[in-house]
Enzyme design. Structure first.
Site, PDB file in Angstrom:
ATOM      1  N   CYS A  59      -1.133  -4.840 -10.904  1.00 33.55           N
ATOM      2  CA  CYS A  59      -0.704  -4.349 -12.358  1.00 33.55           C
ATOM      3  C   CYS A  59      -0.215  -5.707 -13.008  1.00 33.55           C
ATOM      4  O   CYS A  59       0.391  -6.634 -12.731  1.00 33.55           O
ATOM      5  CB  CYS A  59       0.626  -3.686 -12.046  1.00 33.55           C
ATOM      6  SG  CYS A  59       0.605  -2.143 -10.992  1.00 33.55           S
ATOM      7  N   CYS A  62       3.355  -7.170 -13.653  1.00 35.42           N
ATOM      8  CA  CYS A  62       4.492  -7.102 -12.406  1.00 35.42           C
ATOM      9  C   CYS A  62       4.521  -8.397 -11.722  1.00 35.42           C
ATOM     10  O   CYS A  62       3.409  -8.876 -11.196  1.00 35.42           O
ATOM     11  CB  CYS A  62       4.065  -5.837 -11.336  1.00 35.42           C
ATOM     12  SG  CYS A  62       5.345  -5.808 -10.267  1.00 35.42           S
ATOM     13  N   CYS A  99      18.452   4.343  -7.066  1.00 39.32           N
ATOM     14  CA  CYS A  99      17.065   4.302  -6.942  1.00 39.32           C
ATOM     15  C   CYS A  99      16.769   2.997  -5.973  1.00 39.32           C
ATOM     16  O   CYS A  99      17.167   1.927  -6.307  1.00 39.32           O
ATOM     17  CB  CYS A  99      16.383   4.325  -8.311  1.00 39.32           C
ATOM     18  SG  CYS A  99      14.384   4.602  -8.271  1.00 39.32           S
ATOM     19  N   CYS A 191      10.664  11.662 -12.049  1.00 37.81           N
ATOM     20  CA  CYS A 191      11.083  10.504 -12.934  1.00 37.81           C
ATOM     21  C   CYS A 191       9.736   9.904 -13.138  1.00 37.81           C
ATOM     22  O   CYS A 191       9.195   9.439 -12.343  1.00 37.81           O
ATOM     23  CB  CYS A 191      11.702   9.765 -12.246  1.00 37.81           C
ATOM     24  SG  CYS A 191      12.461   8.199 -13.332  1.00 37.81           S
TER      25      CYS A 191
END
Length: 332
Positions: A59, A62, A99, A191
């Site tokens: 990614c 990231c 989370c 989500c």
């Protein structure tokens, strides 16, 4: 203005909403927000990286990807006691959703996953909505998480299907949608949102919102993130996202998905209180609180409490939708 919840939006309709003059778009979104939600309530979520760095994905945004030199140290899965201590601090500070994020490409059926299941069970027993973001999931793994008490699973689309290959090559867009399907089948809330500032076009943003708004059911939570460029990643030189782009994305998401929690996520450290207030007016009703979002900076609990006090906002209670449903069943 459309007022019912629907999942059959056409791309042309989404484009028309997105292209509405900004002040009119914000007014329309605010009107729908008032109809479907308590506009004084904001869901306060805390995100903790329980396993940091060393991810095999590529990614482009990231800092936790193993192939980039970003200064993020690889850390093994945290001990359960540390995680529960952090969850308790978050709860004491006003968070109602906790989370846990792990820098994994996918969940593997091993001892680490068993430890995560224990964490989910114990955080759930604290009375918090517990969410995980662990990468790709099988249907069976999603079921195990649900059985442990998982309330929500985060798995973002990141961008449009058309732009996706420019950002990630180590998994496909279909892989993402398949994981969302597994989560939904397990009875866990979804989500799912995206990031702007990845070098995408307005058409890409419209396409991503169209994908989210035409899933079989709208995600219960849609995070809208502004890229935080990290040195060492391929996107380190990307420009800061304009606040008006964030407002337009949030307002469009609110019009398309009126009852969804729309989360003002990464990028808040660069936004003034006035700019964040515009986002709340446009339909945002969820934030991440705490000093970090995985590995990127975030406003402190104290700063957010001061902002809530100034704007007359209050944290949304945990499990509110379920409590309302039970109340209606009892009194209906």
């Amino acid at each position: 203005m459309q007022t019912e919840i629907r999942t059959n939006w056409t791309l042309e309709e989404v484009k028309s909403i997105y292209d509405t003059p900004l002040l009119e778009l914000v007014f329309n979104a605010a009107t729908l927000h008032r109809k479907y939600n308590d506009t004084a309530e904001v869901q306060v979520c805390t995100l903790l990286s329980i396993k940091t760095g060393g991810c095999s994905e590529d990614c482009a945004y990231c800092p936790q990807a193993a192939r980039y030199n970003t200064g993020v140290n690889v850390q093994a899965l945290m001990k359960k006691e540390e995680v529960l201590s952090y969850a308790q601090k978050a709860k004491d500070a006003g968070s109602t959703r906790f989370c846990m994020g792990a820098a994994w490409r996918e969940v593997r059926d091993n001892r680490d996953f068993d430890r995560v299941l224990e964490m989910v069970k114990d955080v759930n027993e604290m009375g918090m909505e517990v969410c995980c973001t662990l990468g790709m999931l099988t249907e069976e793994q999603a079921k195990k998480l649900a059985d442990a008490g998982l309330y929500a699973y985060n798995h973002n689309l990141d961008t449009s299907k058309e732009h996706y290959g420019e950002i990630i090559t180590t998994r496909t867009y279909e892989d993402r949608l398949e994981t969302l399907d597994h989560v939904r089948k397990a009875g866990v809330t979804v989500c799912c949102g995206g990031i702007i500032g990845l070098g995408e076009t307005h058409e890409d943003r419209i396409n991503m919102l169209h994908t989210l708004a035409t899933l079989p059911e709208h995600p219960e939570s849609v995070p809208i993130n502004a890229l935080v460029p990290i040195a060492g990643t391929p996107l380190e030189h990307n420009h800061k996202v304009d606040v008006w782009d964030m407002v337009r994305m949030i307002a469009t998401a609110r019009v398309l998905m009126p009852a969804t929690m729309v989360r003002l996520s990464a990028g808040r450290t660069d936004m003034s209180t006035a700019e964040q207030a515009l986002c709340f007016m446009a339909g945002a009703n969820s934030i991440f609180a705490g000093d970090k979002l995985l590995t990127t900076p975030n406003p402190s609990f104290e700063e957010d409490n001061a902002m809530f006090s100034l704007l007359g906002l209050k944290p949304r209670e945990a499990f509110k939708a379920e409590k309302q449903y039970l109340s209606e069943m009892v009194n209906g």
